[in-house]
Design a protein around this motif. Structure first.
Motif, mmCIF file in Angstrom:
data_model
loop_
_atom_site.group_PDB
_atom_site.id
_atom_site.type_symbol
_atom_site.label_atom_id
_atom_site.label_comp_id
_atom_site.label_asym_id
_atom_site.label_seq_id
_atom_site.Cartn_x
_atom_site.Cartn_y
_atom_site.Cartn_z
ATOM 1 N N ARG A 42 0.577 -1.274 0.061
ATOM 2 C CA ARG A 42 0.045 0.008 0.037
ATOM 3 C C ARG A 42 0.959 1.036 -0.028
ATOM 4 O O ARG A 42 0.619 2.330 -0.787
ATOM 5 N N LYS A 80 2.159 1.580 -3.421
ATOM 6 C CA LYS A 80 1.125 2.125 -4.614
ATOM 7 C C LYS A 80 1.149 3.510 -4.163
ATOM 8 O O LYS A 80 0.822 4.405 -5.255
ATOM 9 N N PRO A 131 2.808 5.466 -8.317
ATOM 10 C CA PRO A 131 1.531 5.103 -9.172
ATOM 11 C C PRO A 131 1.339 4.104 -10.221
ATOM 12 O O PRO A 131 0.678 3.610 -10.661
ATOM 13 N N TYR A 146 3.183 1.733 -10.703
ATOM 14 C CA TYR A 146 2.958 0.121 -10.250
ATOM 15 C C TYR A 146 1.541 -0.372 -9.810
ATOM 16 O O TYR A 146 1.518 -1.430 -9.340
ATOM 17 N N SER A 147 0.554 0.370 -9.814
ATOM 18 C CA SER A 147 -0.648 0.436 -9.336
ATOM 19 C C SER A 147 -1.298 -1.006 -9.644
ATOM 20 O O SER A 147 -1.678 -1.900 -8.862
ATOM 21 N N ILE A 164 0.644 -3.805 -8.234
ATOM 22 C CA ILE A 164 0.316 -4.031 -6.602
ATOM 23 C C ILE A 164 -0.924 -4.253 -6.609
ATOM 24 O O ILE A 164 -1.068 -5.211 -5.611
ATOM 25 N N ASP A 165 -1.947 -4.058 -7.166
ATOM 26 C CA ASP A 165 -3.344 -4.394 -6.834
ATOM 27 C C ASP A 165 -3.419 -5.997 -7.167
ATOM 28 O O ASP A 165 -4.140 -6.659 -6.259
#
Length: 1037
Positions: A727, A730, A734, A736-737, A740-741
């Motif tokens: 988190r 993230k 951004p 890598y959002s 990471i999600d």
């Protein structure tokens, strides 16, 4: 034990000064040593500033910088430094008890220049728009005391010198160093008076005695200082007039004040106790505290606690115990607790409570347990525990209903012969869906079956999750079976058993409801310590068996936040070392030759394209214990090599495939933990590589069933760290959002594994979001709700929302004193409102409730095969803080009589209850409860029956005995060698031998009798309106 700690620190400080250790290296080493060997700040400061030779006339600058760093690290505070400097100052008056031998190191003195420098450094810390100090109310109080002592002593010492010179006919001006040290102290006093927090302290009514003592000392110090430093003296005189620091005391006034305190003390002795009642809420608090995190459900503690509160009233004990257990489940349902928490609480009600009832139903009582159970079931919330006809939503998959719990509980009671099986339908009010189990398990029979057939052990592990009343016997048998397998070196069976246990989270909760962590884990840890290669064997299977055992141990450790002390093992054991440094990488320069060889072998074995795979030679070259300690370094080298294109990403992913095999899977715990920490540092550009590795290790599941189960357990162990890491990344990156999600989604089933006393952000917001709401006011509101429910429970069966985590959070964030003050204030308010008896029971229950740390009621599992050693404490508990409040109650009985009365009543009741528990505990300390409630005979064992009778006698005879003497326990021996590894170059402490001396210097600080800062009538106790009146966190004070 304290002398041993002092010797370690004395040797450490002497070595640092001798080798001129760099300040950053000193800080790292001191932090590590303080973690292992915590020493009170006053003793630590004294060891640092003590003179290291007789007649020293120069100051070692390292002493100053080390003192400043210890202040910054909060290992000592300003009062500790001032008190330590005073002990070895030339201005300290000679005490009758002092050794007059000039060769005695305790009589060596520091040069006045050291005092001067310390005064100026501390002046800077207390001065400015945003002063660094004080960081706590206690530091402020003790610093004022120390400065008063310094002013009085310096005036007396220098005046005596001048008088002696005058009598000898010598007329000379004070020496320059004498002038300098006076000015240094004067500037420190200026800094204190200009400090807003110190002024706030001096203006309090509770600090009236301290203000008078400060004014007296200042009144004599200003004229003395004006002889040599008129500007500082004038400045102090202005402040004295501005803040009215004038000495207005007189002999008559002091006598009147002392007489007033004596009258107040008599008034407190005459405080009338309120009627003693045992509220439904009080036991509800106790059970919540037992089961919040790691279960503290020691049979001896529970039965002694109940008997101390209920004065051997069997009917109410049993009725209230059953009622409170159902209340706790209803509360968990209304709070939407997790399925794991609900299962744990159900297991306690069904598997543990019937056993406790058999212990509480001694033959001398004629009360039928059936009547108690009937009465308890009539009290519980029908909305939370509906009949089957109303609870079909549970059968359709809605777990909010607890329709089956009453049936399971009654069947378990029938199994333990508390009621007849044919009465279950009558008590339920409808036909049960199923009857009690056909067989009541007995530990000895189960143990024999397990020894004859390992498959039986795995079957019984599956049954641990059943709600049938047999879990206690299964746990007892498993504990003995694990010890048996370790003793007989049955590694294959141990592997099978550990694999079966580690994947069953609920089974871990159930096990710790019946035994101490050390009972099942200490044999496994010792087995891992003693693991050796046998000649002519395959080494990969060794890793496979080792891994299964290690994962089970770490599953317990991380789920319940256990320390090596909780495991009953020493600091040098493999598991203890793994917990301490198994997630830290080691730089290439700090690797030993052996570690370097191991690392090279593993890197080649995993990533060398010319090899066909991990050969037997790789495993043979490195013991499993050595491998797991270098895992973080292995990951570090891999990430750096891949980022620098030394290794291709494909070859790295190929090598990491091996880590999905059961024989290496536990390495993901140390590896992923290191990666989560490294990813958050902003000193590298490895994020692309790390995200790819995270995907490989987390989202790519192993192929075999055992490996998948172990992989899931390992992800659960590290889930909290990984979620925080992902988190944070993230938010920072951004780009890598999406990646990471995907990782967060893969981790979702494994979250919330840890049973922690720390509150999540959602709970903190719930307690503090209301207008003008604080943690203290929310705790008061909770006490208010519980007190009101205690008197209205008959018409309001559903319990108020409660978690004992709120008490832990208040202590951690507000401090023990302010938490206690919130309880006292609400007890006082409820008493004024006419609800004092119930509120008093709530307050006593909160203060006496057992806790994982700093508990006023130690849970030692005395009847377990491995009793729990008490961990070292660095924080006062609620009971000790209440004692401080009681000692100071006479000083404010005239200004706040209701609060003083509340403190007196709470203190009396708490001490009486805990004294009874401790006395009863002495008579049961050697009772083996491993078979209690798990044998066929319905009567109690004679030992336990005697223990209950002893409890009754203690309950009747209790007169508030001194708990300190009763509860004194032997502490674990401190290691005689300090292994600080590679903390700093040139700082070799690995071979240090503590022999009580360092260069002829004694490390024994004694009790520092001459540093008693008691200023007579000063009301400066620990309980001064809370640890933190400025919103600071003083939980580690």
């Amino acid at each position: 034990m304290m002398d041993s700690l002092a010797k370690q620190w004395a040797l450490f400080l002497d070595r640092c000064l001798e080798h001129r250790i760099d300040i950053d290296q000193f800080a790292a080493a001191a932090t590590l040593l303080h973690t292992r060997s915590p020493l009170p700040g006053d003793k630590l400061a004294a060891l640092l500033v003590k003179p290291r030779a007789a007649g020293v006339n120069s100051v070692d600058p390292r002493v100053i910088v080390y003192a400043e760093r210890l202040l910054a690290l909060r290992k000592v505070d300003a009062s500790d430094i001032l008190a330590a400097a005073f002990k070895f100052s030339k201005d300290r008056p000679i005490q009758p008890s002092d050794n007059t031998n000039p060769k005695d190191p305790s009589r060596w003195q520091n040069p006045s220049e050291l005092d001067e420098i310390l005064f100026h450094r501390l002046h800077k810390a207390f001065s400015g728009e945003r002063p660094e100090r004080p960081v706590s109310n206690v530091e402020a109080t003790r610093t004022v005391k120390a400065v008063i002592m310094w002013m009085s002593a310096m005036v007396a010492s220098h005046t005596n010198d001048s008088m002696l010179q005058a009598m000898a006919g010598i007329q000379q001006q004070p020496q320059q160093q004498s002038i300098n040290v006076r000015e240094g102290l004067g500037m420190l006093v200026v800094g204190l008076i200009e400090n807003g927090k110190i002024l706030q302290l001096l203006s309090r009514d509770k600090f009236k005695g301290g203000r008078k003592a400060f004014a007296r000392a200042l009144t004599t110090f200003i004229p003395f200082l004006s002889q040599t430093s008129i500007q500082i003296a004038n400045r102090l005189e202005i402040y004295q007039k501005e803040h009215d620091f004038n000495d207005k005391s007189s002999a008559g006034g002091a006598a009147n004040e002392n007489a007033g305190l004596e009258v107040a003390a008599l008034q407190l002795e005459a405080v009338i106790d309120l009627p003693q009642i045992n509220t439904r809420a009080g036991l509800y608090i106790f059970l919540n505290a037992l089961l919040l995190t790691r279960p503290l459900t020691d049979d001896i503690i529970v039965t002694n606690y109940l008997n101390s509160f209920y004065k051997m009233d069997p009917r109410n004990i049993e009725t209230d115990l059953v009622t409170a257990s159902f209340d706790m489940l209803a509360n968990a349902m209304y709070r939407s607790e997790s399925t794991q928490t609900m299962n744990s609480l159900k297991s306690f009600l069904v598997n543990k409570v019937p056993i406790l009832l058999t212990q509480l139903t001694a033959p001398i009582y004629t009360m039928s347990p059936e009547l108690c159970i009937t009465q308890a079931l009539s009290r519980i919330d029908p909305n939370a525990f509906p009949a089957f006809s109303q609870g079909f939503d549970d059968m359709l998959g809605n777990n909010s209903s607890l329709a089956d719990v009453r049936q399971d509980f009654l069947n378990a009671c029938a199994l333990h012969n508390l009621i007849q099986a044919n009465t279950v339908e009558r008590l339920l009010g409808e036909a049960p869906m199923q009857g009690p189990p056909a067989t009541r398990y007995v530990k000895q029979d189960l143990l024999k079956q397990c020894k004859d057939n390992i498959d039986k052990a795995t079957t019984y592990i599956e049954e641990l999750e059943n709600l049938d009343g047999n879990a206690g016997a299964i746990v007892a048998a498993l504990v003995d079976f694990v010890a048996h397998l370790c003793e007989t070196q049955m590694t294959m069976y141990l592997k099978t058993l550990c694999n079966a246990l580690s994947k069953k989270t609920t089974a871990l909760d159930v096990i710790l409801q019946f035994t101490s962590p050390a009972s099942i884990l200490r044999p496994l840890c010792q087995f891992l310590d003693e693991w050796r290669y046998e000649p002519d064997q395959e080494y990969q299977p060794v890793y496979d068996e080792f891994s299964a055992i290690l994962v089970l141990v770490l599953a317990f450790v991380y789920r319940y936040e256990l320390t090596y002390n909780d495991l009953g093992i020493g600091h040098d054991s493999f598991v203890a070392q793994l917990l301490e440094r198994g997630h830290h990488s080691v730089s290439s320069n700090d690797l030993t030759d052996e570690q370097g060889n191991h690392l090279g072998t593993w890197l080649k074995g995993l990533f060398d394209a010319d090899r066909e795979g991990l050969s037997n030679d790789v495993f043979a070259s490195c013991r499993p214990q050595d491998f797991y300690l270098i895992v973080p370094t292995l990951f570090s080298q891999t990430v750096m090599a891949c980022s620098a294109d030394v290794l291709s990403l494909d070859s790295v992913k190929g090598g990491l495939e091996y880590l999905h095999e059961t024989f290496l899977l536990p390495s993901l715990i140390g590896g992923l933990t290191w990666m989560a920490s490294h990813a958050l540092t902003q000193t590298h550009q490895d994020h692309d590589v790390m995200v790819q590795i995270f995907h490989k290790l987390i989202r790519s599941a192993p192929t075999s069933g055992d490996a998948q189960a172990m992989h899931s357990t390992i992800l659960s162990i590290v889930s909290a760290r990984l979620e925080t890491c992902f988190r944070t990344l993230k938010r920072r990156y951004p780009g890598y959002s999406t990646d990471i999600d995907q990782l967060l989604q893969a981790m979702k089933p494994n979250l919330h594994y840890v049973r922690s006393v720390s509150s999540p952000a959602s709970e903190l917001e719930q307690w503090t979001t209301a207008t003008n709401n604080t943690l203290a006011s929310s705790l008061r509101h909770t006490v208010q709700q519980l007190s009101q429910w205690a008197t209205n429970a008959s018409i309001q069966p559903n319990p108020p929302s409660y978690t004992h985590r709120q008490v832990y959070t208040c202590i951690d964030l507000l401090g023990t004193s302010k938490t206690l003050r919130a309880i006292i204030d609400e007890v006082k308010a409820q008493t004024d409102a006419g609800n004092g008896a119930a509120a008093l029971d709530i307050g006593v229950s909160l203060i006496c409730a057992p806790m994982i740390k700093s508990s006023g009621l130690p849970v030692e599992w005395a009847g377990s095969s491995a009793p729990v050693p008490q961990p070292p404490r660095t924080q006062s508990n609620l009971r000790e803080m209440l004692k401080d409040e009681f000692d100071n109650a006479a000083s404010f009985v005239s200004t706040d009589p209701s609060a003083a009365e509340a403190i007196v009543r709470l203190h009396r009741r708490v001490e009486a209850k805990l004294a009874v528990i401790a006395q009863a505990g002495l008579s049961t300390a050697n009772v083996d409860l491993s078979n209690v409630g798990m044998v066929q005979a319905p009567s109690l064992p004679s030992d336990l029956d005697k223990a209950i009778n002893d409890t009754a006698a203690a309950s009747i005879a209790a007169t508030g005995a001194d708990m300190t003497d009763i509860n004194k326990q032997l502490q674990q021996n401190i290691d005689q060698q300090l292994d600080l590894g590679g903390v700093g170059a040139g700082l070799d402490l690995s071979g240090m031998v503590v022999d009580g001396s360092a260069g002829g210097m004694s490390a024994d600080m004694g009790n520092l009798p001459d540093l008693d800062l008691d200023m007579g009538d000063m009301s400066m106790g620990m309980g001064m309106e809370g640890d933190d009146d400025w919103g600071l966190d003083f939980d580690n004070m």
